[in-house]
Motif scaffolding. Sequence first.
Motif, mmCIF file in Angstrom:
data_model
loop_
_atom_site.group_PDB
_atom_site.id
_atom_site.type_symbol
_atom_site.label_atom_id
_atom_site.label_comp_id
_atom_site.label_asym_id
_atom_site.label_seq_id
_atom_site.Cartn_x
_atom_site.Cartn_y
_atom_site.Cartn_z
ATOM 1 N N MET A 27 0.833 -1.202 0.000
ATOM 2 C CA MET A 27 0.000 0.000 0.000
ATOM 3 C C MET A 27 0.871 1.256 0.000
ATOM 4 N N LYS A 28 1.883 1.278 0.856
ATOM 5 C CA LYS A 28 2.767 2.447 0.928
ATOM 6 C C LYS A 28 3.518 2.646 -0.383
ATOM 7 N N ARG A 29 3.989 1.561 -0.973
ATOM 8 C CA ARG A 29 4.711 1.662 -2.239
ATOM 9 C C ARG A 29 3.800 2.140 -3.365
ATOM 10 N N ALA A 30 2.578 1.605 -3.417
ATOM 11 C CA ALA A 30 1.637 1.982 -4.479
ATOM 12 C C ALA A 30 1.232 3.447 -4.345
ATOM 13 N N LEU A 31 0.938 3.888 -3.145
ATOM 14 C CA LEU A 31 0.541 5.282 -2.947
ATOM 15 C C LEU A 31 1.689 6.238 -3.245
ATOM 16 N N SER A 32 2.895 5.853 -2.859
ATOM 17 C CA SER A 32 4.065 6.669 -3.160
ATOM 18 C C SER A 32 4.284 6.760 -4.671
ATOM 19 N N TYR A 33 4.140 5.639 -5.357
ATOM 20 C CA TYR A 33 4.315 5.614 -6.805
ATOM 21 C C TYR A 33 3.275 6.489 -7.508
ATOM 22 N N THR A 34 2.017 6.401 -7.092
ATOM 23 C CA THR A 34 0.978 7.184 -7.763
ATOM 24 C C THR A 34 1.157 8.676 -7.515
ATOM 25 N N ARG A 35 1.716 9.052 -6.381
ATOM 26 C CA ARG A 35 1.995 10.474 -6.136
ATOM 27 C C ARG A 35 3.107 10.983 -7.045
ATOM 28 N N LYS A 36 4.140 10.167 -7.232
ATOM 29 C CA LYS A 36 5.300 10.599 -8.014
ATOM 30 C C LYS A 36 5.081 10.463 -9.513
ATOM 31 N N ALA A 37 4.518 9.354 -9.953
ATOM 32 C CA ALA A 37 4.418 9.069 -11.382
ATOM 33 C C ALA A 37 3.138 9.602 -12.018
ATOM 34 N N THR A 38 2.134 9.874 -11.237
ATOM 35 C CA THR A 38 0.801 10.303 -11.689
ATOM 36 C C THR A 38 0.339 9.540 -12.934
ATOM 37 N N PRO A 39 -0.001 8.257 -12.752
ATOM 38 C CA PRO A 39 -0.490 7.473 -13.879
ATOM 39 C C PRO A 39 -1.833 8.003 -14.367
ATOM 40 N N PRO A 40 -2.210 7.700 -15.597
ATOM 41 C CA PRO A 40 -3.494 8.189 -16.117
ATOM 42 C C PRO A 40 -4.662 7.620 -15.306
ATOM 43 N N SER A 41 -5.749 8.355 -15.273
ATOM 44 C CA SER A 41 -6.887 7.953 -14.444
ATOM 45 C C SER A 41 -7.477 6.618 -14.889
ATOM 46 N N TRP A 42 -7.442 6.314 -16.190
ATOM 47 C CA TRP A 42 -7.984 5.028 -16.640
ATOM 48 C C TRP A 42 -7.215 3.869 -16.030
ATOM 49 N N LYS A 43 -5.894 4.056 -15.848
ATOM 50 C CA LYS A 43 -5.079 2.981 -15.280
ATOM 51 C C LYS A 43 -5.374 2.808 -13.800
ATOM 52 N N VAL A 44 -5.565 3.905 -13.084
ATOM 53 C CA VAL A 44 -5.907 3.830 -11.663
ATOM 54 C C VAL A 44 -7.238 3.104 -11.493
ATOM 55 N N HIS A 45 -8.226 3.470 -12.312
ATOM 56 C CA HIS A 45 -9.544 2.829 -12.219
ATOM 57 C C HIS A 45 -9.476 1.346 -12.580
ATOM 58 N N LEU A 46 -8.721 1.026 -13.622
ATOM 59 C CA LEU A 46 -8.580 -0.363 -14.041
ATOM 60 C C LEU A 46 -7.929 -1.190 -12.937
ATOM 61 N N CYS A 47 -6.863 -0.675 -12.357
ATOM 62 C CA CYS A 47 -6.164 -1.409 -11.301
ATOM 63 C C CYS A 47 -7.024 -1.527 -10.043
ATOM 64 N N ASN A 48 -7.813 -0.506 -9.749
ATOM 65 C CA ASN A 48 -8.739 -0.593 -8.620
ATOM 66 C C ASN A 48 -9.736 -1.720 -8.838
ATOM 67 N N ARG A 49 -10.295 -1.792 -10.034
ATOM 68 C CA ARG A 49 -11.268 -2.858 -10.324
ATOM 69 C C ARG A 49 -10.629 -4.230 -10.217
ATOM 70 N N ARG A 50 -9.394 -4.344 -10.672
ATOM 71 C CA ARG A 50 -8.709 -5.638 -10.600
ATOM 72 C C ARG A 50 -8.353 -6.024 -9.167
ATOM 73 N N ALA A 51 -8.061 -5.038 -8.337
ATOM 74 C CA ALA A 51 -7.593 -5.320 -6.977
ATOM 75 C C ALA A 51 -8.722 -5.573 -5.978
ATOM 76 N N VAL A 52 -9.931 -5.158 -6.314
ATOM 77 C CA VAL A 52 -11.045 -5.343 -5.380
ATOM 78 C C VAL A 52 -11.524 -6.783 -5.474
ATOM 79 N N GLN A 53 -11.616 -7.419 -4.312
ATOM 80 C CA GLN A 53 -12.112 -8.788 -4.286
ATOM 81 C C GLN A 53 -13.590 -8.806 -4.624
ATOM 82 N N ARG A 54 -13.997 -9.754 -5.382
ATOM 83 C CA ARG A 54 -15.354 -9.793 -5.923
ATOM 84 C C ARG A 54 -16.451 -9.819 -4.861
ATOM 85 N N ARG A 55 -16.361 -10.690 -3.905
ATOM 86 C CA ARG A 55 -17.456 -10.842 -2.955
ATOM 87 C C ARG A 55 -17.451 -9.790 -1.855
#
Length: 80
Positions: A27-55
């Motif tokens: 979590m700390k590494r991912a949040l640090s990376y997103t602050r520094k690299a500022t990935p596009p919003s579509w990638k953040v949303h896509l990765c959020n959908r992939r990381a959320v457990q279904r149930r």
Amino acid sequence: MRDPVFLNIGFVCQWQNRCMDQQQRAMKRALSYTRKATPPSWKVHLCNRRAVQRRSGRVDWISYNNCIRNPNVQRSTAAR
């Protein structure tokens, strides 16, 4: 026990200490990376959908960290 992030990680890991430590580091590494690299919003949303457990709707931070840092992740053709 009022920290929702800690509770989320605890439920994902079923309160196993080693797993919880790995999730917190990711979590700390991912949040640090997103602050520094500022990935596009579509990638953040896509990765959020992939990381959320279904149930349960709980976030797996290791999956999110791996996804957000992966340069080969492509925007879906339907979203284009």
